[in-house]
Design an enzyme around this catalytic site. Structure first.
Site, PDB file in Angstrom:
ATOM      1  N   LYS A 176      70.935  51.715 -17.347  1.00  0.00           N
ATOM      2  CA  LYS A 176      71.586  51.635 -16.057  1.00  0.00           C
ATOM      3  C   LYS A 176      72.737  52.282 -15.929  1.00  0.00           C
ATOM      4  CE  LYS A 176      71.729  48.012 -12.415  1.00  0.00           C
ATOM      5  NZ  LYS A 176      71.528  46.797 -12.109  1.00  0.00           N
TER       6      LYS A 176
HETATM    7  N1  GLU Z   1      73.179  43.819  -7.341  1.00  0.00           N
HETATM    8  C1  GLU Z   1      71.582  43.613  -8.023  1.00  0.00           C
HETATM    9  C2  GLU Z   1      71.594  45.200  -8.862  1.00  0.00           C
HETATM   10  O1  GLU Z   1      71.888  45.999  -8.393  1.00  0.00           O
HETATM   11  C3  GLU Z   1      70.580  43.421  -7.135  1.00  0.00           C
HETATM   12  C4  GLU Z   1      69.437  42.836  -7.721  1.00  0.00           C
HETATM   13  C5  GLU Z   1      68.462  41.993  -6.939  1.00  0.00           C
HETATM   14  O2  GLU Z   1      67.985  43.066  -6.174  1.00  0.00           O
HETATM   15  O3  GLU Z   1      68.314  40.992  -6.632  1.00  0.00           O
HETATM   16  O4  GLU Z   1      70.750  45.021  -9.882  1.00  0.00           O
END
Ligand code: GLU
Length: 490
Positions: free
Chosen positions: A255
């Protein structure tokens, strides 16, 4: 707008990753298909790593791909603010509610103490978890710890009795978790910011999100979130967890990797068309039942079904993306491709200054041919550089002379020029026809027909198809170059 409400909530902690864009795209497809609303929320509670620059990148890349949203940071709406750092009072209010209802508590344990706790648990062969040490602190004990300068976190109190939590996932089906694998997790950090799990639940609930579609890496967070929904008295949304994106070795694409391959802007810069990437990303974890791969946005909206999303990982296959992109490049309006190619030609130094009308007309011709051989537009200069040169340059002149002195070459050259002159219109197909005739009519090997011509016209042993080279150079230039080659042998 229909009743379903979806969201895309990226964290602006790096250049947006291809996996996140795929998540955005599936949300977009589902929202558009259902006539629902898509919300863009920025999850910037990680103070140290969040940056406005990354938020701008997110918005820019979403726009480039045509993933428009209906509500959110760049759009406004009735449920804002849409940036988590602007919602701290809201999170505090709900944390206080949980504290008052004895569903959460302050914890003063230091990182060292927590590490010690984990060590001891491991030594006992248990899972390293928070042991609930601060669950029952009295006011006096709390004051004492605070006077030591300790800054507390707030932890959520798990139910005392072991419980099974079931996630009814729209893709994965029923997934069950035991609370015994969880611990009293943190909902507010000591820096005064809520944790992801806490903020996401409050926001999704208050923003009336009906469907959460996100990466499978968040599946293990879902039981915690379900516990929070219950504790806060909110109705949970439906969940759908998308399969991970894997690299060719079937490892998870990282990521936060700075690897260019995972940053969407790198594809834009290399000259991938947004509609090709859009099409490709839609196929990462989903495919229409008949296996068709070239699909427009409209077709994707029409055919996409959440229930058809694969359960297991999707391999990111650059060859397939290149293949699709090449198709889109060839199908696109040629003027658009020329306009998109000009910056690459300038960068490569093949074009300097303004492109006037006659150069533009010539570029249309050249690029129309060159696009048959490229995967992305950054390859256009390489495919076309040959046509920008005024004179033929040979890598090895004496070898070229040898080649042009072979038996039959003069005949091939003169026949070719004569036949070209007889053509009504010069097209790559007609030129191809001439070569076929020469293969039949002339008493020489096919190699003697093709190779000396290529060498005489381009100075190279390989390159774009010869019919295209001739088509672009035009009959006069072809005749001139062939004569020059023959003159070399004298
Ligand atoms: N801010 C989280 C991410 O980017 C969001 C995850 C979600 O969709 O709950 O992984």
């Amino acid at each position: 707008m229909g009743s379903i409400r979806l969201r895309f909530p990226p964290s602006p902690t790096g250049r947006i990753h291809i996996g996140n864009i795929r998540t955005a795209l599936f949300n977009w497809l589902w929202a558009r298909k259902q006539g629902g609303t898509l919300v863009l929320r920025i999850e910037d509670t990680d103070r140290e790593r969040s940056a406005t620059e990354f938020e701008e990148i997110i918005i820019r890349e979403l726009q480039w791909l045509g993933l428009d949203v209906d509500e959110g940071v760049n759009k406004g709406g009735d449920y804002g603010p849409y940036r988590q750092s602007e919602r701290l009072d809201i999170y505090k209010k709900y944390a206080n509610k949980l504290l008052e209802e004895d569903k959460a508590y302050y914890c003063y344990c230091t990182p060292e103490e927590l590490e010690q706790m984990r060590k001891e648990a491991r030594a006992r062969g248990e899972m390293p978890r928070y042991n609930g040490r601060c669950r029952h602190l009295t006011d006096e004990e709390r004051k004492k710890l605070e006077s030591e300068g300790r800054k507390p976190v707030i932890r959520f109190k798990l139910p005392d009795e072991e419980q099974e939590i079931i996630v009814n996932d729209q893709i994965k089906g029923k997934v069950s978790f035991q609370t015994s694998v969880l611990d009293d997790f943190i909902i507010f950090k000591s820096d005064g910011m809520p944790t992801y799990n806490f903020a996401v639940v409050i926001d999704d609930a208050l923003m009336k999100i009906t469907d959460v579609i996100r990466g499978e890496d968040h599946l293990s967070n879902t039981p915690k979130q379900l516990l929070l929904y219950e504790a806060l008295g909110f109705e949970p949304p439906r969940f759908a967890h998308l399969p991970l994106i894997l690299n060719k070795d079937r490892e998870k694409l990282k990521k936060r990797s700075n690897d260019d391959a995972v940053y969407i802007g790198e594809y834009r810069r290399k000259g991938y068309l947004p509609e090709a990437l859009f099409n490709y990303l839609a196929l990462l974890g989903w495919a229409p039942r008949d296996g068709q791969e070239l699909l427009s946005r409209e077709e994707l909206i029409r055919r996409f079904e959440l229930k058809d999303v694969n359960k297991s990982g999707a391999v990111f296959d650059i060859d397939k993306l290149n293949w699709l992109n090449g198709k889109y490049i060839r199908n696109a309006d040629i003027k658009r491709i020329v306009d998109l190619s000009i910056p690459y030609l300038k960068e490569a130094g093949l074009i300097t200054g303004e492109v006037d009308a006659s150069l533009y007309r010539w570029l249309v011709k050249v690029i129309d041919v060159a696009r048959t051989g490229v995967d992305y537009l950054k390859q256009i200069p390489e495919e076309t550089s040959l046509f920008f040169k005024k004179n033929v340059e040979f890598e090895d002149k004496s070898k070229a002379i040898e080649e042009f002195s072979q038996d039959g070459v003069t005949e091939v050259f003169t026949t070719l020029v004569n036949k070209l002159k007889q053509l009504e219109t010069l097209t790559p197909e007609a030129i191809d026809g001439i070569f076929k005739e020469m293969k039949k009519e002339l008493p020489v090997s096919p190699r003697t027909i093709y190779h000396p011509v290529r060498l005489a016209l381009t100075g190279l042993n390989s390159g774009p198809e010869i019919k295209n080279v001739i088509y672009i150079l035009g009959i006069n230039e072809v005749e001139k170059r062939l004569n020059e080659a023959l003159n070399m042998t004298e």
